[in-house]
Design a protein around this motif. Structure first.
Motif, short mmCIF file in Angstrom:
data_model
loop_
_atom_site.label_atom_id
_atom_site.label_comp_id
_atom_site.label_asym_id
_atom_site.label_seq_id
_atom_site.Cartn_x
_atom_site.Cartn_y
_atom_site.Cartn_z
N UNK A 159 -41.70 -8.98 -9.48
CA UNK A 159 -41.90 -7.56 -9.26
C UNK A 159 -40.70 -6.99 -8.52
N UNK A 160 -40.42 -5.71 -8.76
CA UNK A 160 -39.30 -5.01 -8.14
C UNK A 160 -39.80 -4.12 -7.02
N UNK A 161 -39.03 -4.03 -5.95
CA UNK A 161 -39.37 -3.19 -4.80
C UNK A 161 -38.11 -2.44 -4.35
N UNK A 162 -38.31 -1.32 -3.70
CA UNK A 162 -37.20 -0.51 -3.24
C UNK A 162 -36.39 -1.27 -2.18
N UNK A 163 -37.07 -2.05 -1.34
CA UNK A 163 -36.40 -2.82 -0.30
C UNK A 163 -37.35 -3.91 0.18
N UNK A 164 -36.83 -4.80 1.03
CA UNK A 164 -37.68 -5.84 1.61
C UNK A 164 -38.75 -5.21 2.48
N UNK A 165 -38.37 -4.17 3.23
CA UNK A 165 -39.34 -3.49 4.09
C UNK A 165 -40.43 -2.81 3.25
N UNK A 166 -40.06 -2.29 2.08
CA UNK A 166 -41.05 -1.65 1.21
C UNK A 166 -42.07 -2.67 0.73
N UNK A 167 -41.61 -3.89 0.37
CA UNK A 167 -42.55 -4.93 -0.02
C UNK A 167 -43.50 -5.24 1.12
N UNK A 168 -42.94 -5.46 2.32
CA UNK A 168 -43.78 -5.82 3.47
C UNK A 168 -44.84 -4.75 3.73
N UNK A 169 -44.45 -3.49 3.66
CA UNK A 169 -45.37 -2.38 3.91
C UNK A 169 -46.47 -2.32 2.85
N UNK A 170 -46.07 -2.43 1.58
CA UNK A 170 -47.06 -2.37 0.49
C UNK A 170 -47.99 -3.58 0.52
N UNK A 171 -47.44 -4.76 0.80
CA UNK A 171 -48.27 -5.96 0.85
C UNK A 171 -49.28 -5.87 2.00
N UNK A 172 -48.84 -5.38 3.15
CA UNK A 172 -49.74 -5.24 4.30
C UNK A 172 -50.86 -4.25 4.02
N UNK A 173 -50.59 -3.24 3.19
CA UNK A 173 -51.60 -2.24 2.84
C UNK A 173 -52.47 -2.69 1.67
N UNK A 174 -52.22 -3.89 1.12
CA UNK A 174 -53.01 -4.39 0.00
C UNK A 174 -52.70 -3.70 -1.31
N UNK A 225 -36.78 5.98 -12.84
CA UNK A 225 -38.04 6.07 -12.09
C UNK A 225 -38.10 4.90 -11.14
N UNK A 226 -38.37 5.17 -9.89
CA UNK A 226 -38.51 4.11 -8.89
C UNK A 226 -39.95 4.05 -8.46
N UNK A 227 -40.63 3.01 -8.88
CA UNK A 227 -42.03 2.84 -8.54
C UNK A 227 -42.19 1.56 -7.75
N UNK A 228 -42.77 1.62 -6.54
CA UNK A 228 -42.95 0.39 -5.77
C UNK A 228 -43.83 -0.58 -6.53
N UNK A 229 -43.49 -1.84 -6.44
CA UNK A 229 -44.32 -2.87 -7.06
C UNK A 229 -44.18 -2.93 -8.57
N UNK A 230 -43.11 -2.36 -9.13
CA UNK A 230 -42.93 -2.39 -10.57
C UNK A 230 -42.78 -3.82 -11.06
N UNK A 231 -43.43 -4.13 -12.11
CA UNK A 231 -43.32 -5.46 -12.68
C UNK A 231 -42.09 -5.55 -13.56
N UNK A 232 -41.47 -6.70 -13.58
CA UNK A 232 -40.39 -6.93 -14.52
C UNK A 232 -41.02 -7.23 -15.88
N UNK A 233 -40.21 -7.66 -16.80
CA UNK A 233 -40.74 -7.94 -18.13
C UNK A 233 -41.88 -8.93 -18.06
N UNK A 234 -42.95 -8.70 -18.85
CA UNK A 234 -44.07 -9.65 -18.85
C UNK A 234 -43.60 -11.01 -19.35
N UNK A 235 -44.06 -12.08 -18.69
CA UNK A 235 -43.58 -13.40 -19.06
C UNK A 235 -44.59 -14.19 -19.86
N UNK A 236 -45.88 -14.02 -19.63
CA UNK A 236 -46.88 -14.81 -20.33
C UNK A 236 -47.65 -13.96 -21.32
N UNK A 237 -48.46 -14.63 -22.11
CA UNK A 237 -49.27 -13.92 -23.12
C UNK A 237 -50.24 -12.94 -22.47
#
Length: 169
Positions: free
Chosen positions: A16-31, A86-98
Motif C-alpha cells: 500500500x502507498x502512503x503520503x509519508x511514514x507519519x501518515x501511515x502511523x496516524x491512519x493505522x492508529x485510527x484503524x 490523486x493522493x489517497x492515503x492507504x492506496x493499494x498498489x497493483x493487485x497481486x493475487x486472484x
C-alpha cells in the motif's frame, strides 16, 4: 509517497502507498488501514527490503573507487491514482493475487454503476425501499447497527469487501 509491504492479523500480505511514514502511523492508529483481502483492520508493516541505489562514487575499504555496473534507472511502479495526480492515503498498489484482482474488479464495477451517497446510505436505502425516493444503485457507509436494522426491515443491502474511496479537497 512511500510504499509499505503490509500484513494483517490473518497473515494476508499486500502493498500500500502512503503520503509519508507519519501518515501511515496516524491512519493505522485510527484503524483506517485495512487488509486488501479480508478487510481486517489489524494491519502492521511486514519485513521488506528498501530500494536503495549505491552512490555515484562508492569507495572500497582501501579508498579506491569501486567500479559500478551501469544499472538502468527503473522507476518504481506507481498506482494509476498517483499517476493521475490523486493522493489517497492507504492506496493499494497493483493487485497481486486472484482475490485482490476480483475485489479490484468488483470495486471498479460498483463505482462505475452506482452512486456514492456516503453517510446518507441508510436514509437513501430506506427512502427507496419505502418508495419515497427513486430506485437506483447506490453505495455508501453505514454503522453496523444501522445496516442490521435495514436488513431486519427487509431492505436489500449487502456489505462490500472494500472501503469506499475518500475524496480529498
Amino acid at each position: 509517497m512511500i510504499q509499505y509491504s503490509l500484513k494483517c492479523a490473518d497473515g494476508h500480505s499486500f502493498d500500500s502507498w502512503f503520503q509519508s511514514a507519519a501518515a501511515f502511523d496516524k491512519l493505522a492508529a485510527a484503524g483506517m488501514v485495512s487488509c486488501a483481502v479480508c478487510g481486517g483492520s489489524r494491519v502492521e508493516k511486514a519485513v521488506m527490503a528498501p530500494r536503495v541505489r549505491p552512490g555515484r562514487t562508492a569507495v572500497s575499504a582501501v579508498g579506491e573507487p569501486e567500479p559500478q555496473a551501469a544499472a538502468p534507472a527503473v522507476p518504481a511502479p506507481v498506482p494509476a491514482a498517483v499517476a493521475a495526480g490523486r493522493r489517497e492515503p492507504g492506496m493499494l498498489s497493483r493487485p497481486s493475487g486472484e482475490v485482490e484482482k476480483a475485489i479490484a474488479e468488483l470495486r471498479r464495477k460498483v463505482e462505475e454503476n452506482s452512486e456514492y451517497v456516503g453517510g446518507r446510505f441508510v436514509q437513501e436505502a430506506r427512502a427507496m425501499h419505502l418508495g419515497e425516493a427513486p430506485e437506483r444503485a447506490i453505495h455508501g457507509e453505514a454503522k453496523l447497527e444501522d445496516a442490521r436494522e435495514l436488513i431486519e426491515d427487509g431492505v436489500p443491502v449487502m456489505p462490500l469487501p472494500f472501503r469506499p474511496g475518500r475524496k480529498s479537497n
